[in-house]
Write an enzyme that holds these catalytic residues in place. Structure first.
Site, short mmCIF file in Angstrom:
data_model
loop_
_atom_site.label_atom_id
_atom_site.label_comp_id
_atom_site.label_asym_id
_atom_site.label_seq_id
_atom_site.Cartn_x
_atom_site.Cartn_y
_atom_site.Cartn_z
N ASN A 8 30.96 42.37 43.99
CA ASN A 8 30.11 43.55 43.79
C ASN A 8 29.97 43.73 42.28
O ASN A 8 30.91 44.15 41.62
CB ASN A 8 30.80 44.76 44.44
CG ASN A 8 30.10 46.07 44.11
OD1 ASN A 8 28.98 46.07 43.61
ND2 ASN A 8 30.78 47.18 44.39
N TRP A 9 28.80 43.39 41.77
CA TRP A 9 28.60 43.44 40.32
C TRP A 9 28.37 44.86 39.80
O TRP A 9 28.33 45.09 38.61
CB TRP A 9 27.42 42.52 39.91
CG TRP A 9 27.86 41.09 39.73
CD1 TRP A 9 29.01 40.51 40.22
CD2 TRP A 9 27.19 40.07 38.98
NE1 TRP A 9 29.07 39.19 39.84
CE2 TRP A 9 27.97 38.89 39.07
CE3 TRP A 9 26.00 40.02 38.26
CZ2 TRP A 9 27.61 37.69 38.46
CZ3 TRP A 9 25.63 38.82 37.65
CH2 TRP A 9 26.43 37.68 37.75
N LYS A 10 28.15 45.81 40.73
CA LYS A 10 27.89 47.22 40.33
C LYS A 10 26.73 47.25 39.33
O LYS A 10 25.81 46.45 39.44
CB LYS A 10 29.16 47.85 39.78
CG LYS A 10 30.35 47.67 40.73
CD LYS A 10 31.52 48.54 40.41
CE LYS A 10 32.61 48.31 41.45
NZ LYS A 10 33.73 49.21 41.31
N HIS A 93 29.43 52.64 49.45
CA HIS A 93 30.47 52.44 48.43
C HIS A 93 30.91 53.80 47.90
O HIS A 93 30.09 54.72 47.76
CB HIS A 93 29.94 51.56 47.30
CG HIS A 93 31.02 51.12 46.38
ND1 HIS A 93 31.51 51.94 45.39
CD2 HIS A 93 31.73 49.97 46.31
CE1 HIS A 93 32.49 51.30 44.77
NE2 HIS A 93 32.64 50.11 45.30
N GLU A 95 31.47 54.86 45.06
CA GLU A 95 30.74 55.34 43.88
C GLU A 95 29.40 55.97 44.29
O GLU A 95 28.94 56.91 43.65
CB GLU A 95 30.55 54.18 42.89
CG GLU A 95 31.88 53.85 42.20
CD GLU A 95 32.05 52.41 41.76
OE1 GLU A 95 31.06 51.66 41.72
OE2 GLU A 95 33.20 52.02 41.48
N GLU A 164 38.43 50.33 51.03
CA GLU A 164 38.62 50.40 49.58
C GLU A 164 39.24 51.75 49.22
O GLU A 164 38.51 52.75 49.08
CB GLU A 164 37.27 50.26 48.86
CG GLU A 164 36.57 48.95 49.12
CD GLU A 164 35.61 48.61 47.98
OE1 GLU A 164 35.80 47.56 47.35
OE2 GLU A 164 34.69 49.40 47.71
N GLY A 170 39.04 49.70 40.41
CA GLY A 170 38.94 49.64 38.95
C GLY A 170 40.15 50.16 38.21
O GLY A 170 40.10 50.40 37.01
N SER A 209 40.68 46.40 42.97
CA SER A 209 41.50 45.71 41.96
C SER A 209 42.02 44.35 42.41
O SER A 209 43.11 43.94 42.01
CB SER A 209 42.67 46.61 41.52
OG SER A 209 42.18 47.75 40.84
N GLY A 230 35.23 43.77 42.74
CA GLY A 230 34.37 44.33 41.69
C GLY A 230 34.54 43.56 40.40
O GLY A 230 33.96 42.50 40.18
N GLY A 231 35.39 44.09 39.50
CA GLY A 231 35.55 43.54 38.14
C GLY A 231 35.74 42.02 38.11
O GLY A 231 35.12 41.33 37.29
P1 PGA Z 1 37.34 46.55 41.59
O1 PGA Z 1 36.12 47.17 42.44
O2 PGA Z 1 37.65 45.19 42.19
O3 PGA Z 1 36.82 46.46 40.18
O4 PGA Z 1 38.49 47.48 41.75
C1 PGA Z 1 36.04 47.00 43.82
C2 PGA Z 1 34.84 47.73 44.36
O5 PGA Z 1 34.55 48.84 43.90
O6 PGA Z 1 34.15 47.22 45.28
#
Ligand code: PGA
Length: 272
Positions: A8-10, A93, A95, A164, A170, A209, A230-231
């Site tokens: 997930n590149w956000k 998600h 966010e 999640e 993050g 994470s 994500g990251g």
């Molecule tokens: P993260 O993000 O791996 O950077 O914690 C995961 C996500 O929000 O899908």
């Protein structure tokens, strides 16, 4: 079922980063084993990411509107993502839920929109730190799950649930193995009740994470059908480490199944 390793590149990714997609696609071709690999990118990058991947890795969107088309300035429909070359879309998600006040009902409508457009959906759920501290994580996740699924459960074929925990996204913190197992088993039980015999088609991903160092530990846990990253999906070097960790586990599983069935066959031969 093979693992789903999803990135997930956000709100990251310009044309200059497409080399990462190429490097991930290359790794998938040589080292992913039977597993499915997907990178969800901003809508602006989907068609270029599809070109860059040259079929090596599936490309997805990060959100979609519930409607197919209409007077919704700035929104992007599931049909548009599909048209751009996406195979899947993330919905709900945390966010989006937090920053755009998306309710479970909106998430369910988005998941139904994905199915209408022929996309798989990754439907995200998860508890906050305060909810975990209060001992309500299981209840919160079950309630979110039930209310975030489309009413017509047949639309869930080809979808996945991503657990999640918000406090792990993050932050570099992850739940321990028992905590992940407890929630994933609970989600599986609820899916059985909600979907009946079709529940096995839905993979349950862990997200929050994930790094190449801990992906293997998480993927070995019961009812973990993949990861949402994500990251660590932004750099091919990290994401490819996760792809390889998943492939190594799949290979071990195939070997142990083969040796189990060889043992059964050998035992059968001994029966007079
Ligand atoms: P993260 O993000 O791996 O950077 O914690 C995961 C996500 O929000 O899908």
């Amino acid at each position: 079922m093979p693992f789903l390793i999803a990135g997930n590149w956000k709100m990251h990714g310009l044309g200059g980063q497409l080399g990462e997609i190429q490097a991930i696609a290359q790794c998938v071709r040589t080292s992913a084993g039977p597993n499915d690999v997907l990178i969800c990118v901003p809508a602006t990058l989907i068609s270029r990411a599809v070109d860059a991947s040259t079929g090596g890795v599936a490309i997805g969107g990060e959100d979609c509107a519930p409607d197919a088309a209409g007077a919704f300035t700035g929104d992007v429909s599931a049909e548009m993502l599909k048209d751009a070359g996406a195979s899947t879309v993330i919905v709900g998600h945390s966010e989006r839920r937090r920053n755009h006040r998306e309710t479970d009902a909106i998430v369910a409508a988005k998941a139904a929109a994905a199915a209408r457009a022929g996309l798989g959906a990754i439907i995200c759920i998860g508890e906050t730190q305060a909810q975990r501290d209060a001992g309500t994580a299981l209840r919160i996740c079950a309630a979110q799950l039930e209310a975030s699924l489309p009413a017509d459960r047949r639309l869930l074929a080809g979808s996945a649930i991503a657990y999640e925990p918000l406090w792990a996204i993050g932050t570099g913190r992850t739940p321990n193995a028992d905590e992940v197992t407890e929630i994933h088993r609970h989600i599986r039980q609820r899916l059985r009740l909600l979907m009946g015999k079709d529940e096995h088609q839905v993979r349950i991903l862990y997200g929050g994470s994930i790094t190449p160092d801990d992906a293997g530990t998480i993927l070995r846990l019961p009812e973990v059908g993949g990861v949402l990253v994500g990251g660590a999906s932004l750099k091919a070097a990290d994401f490819n480490g996760i792809i390889r960790a998943a492939a190594a586990i799949s290979l071990e599983q195939v070997r142990s199944e083969t040796s189990d069935s060889a043992t059964v066959t050998a035992r059968r031969r001994k029966v007079p």
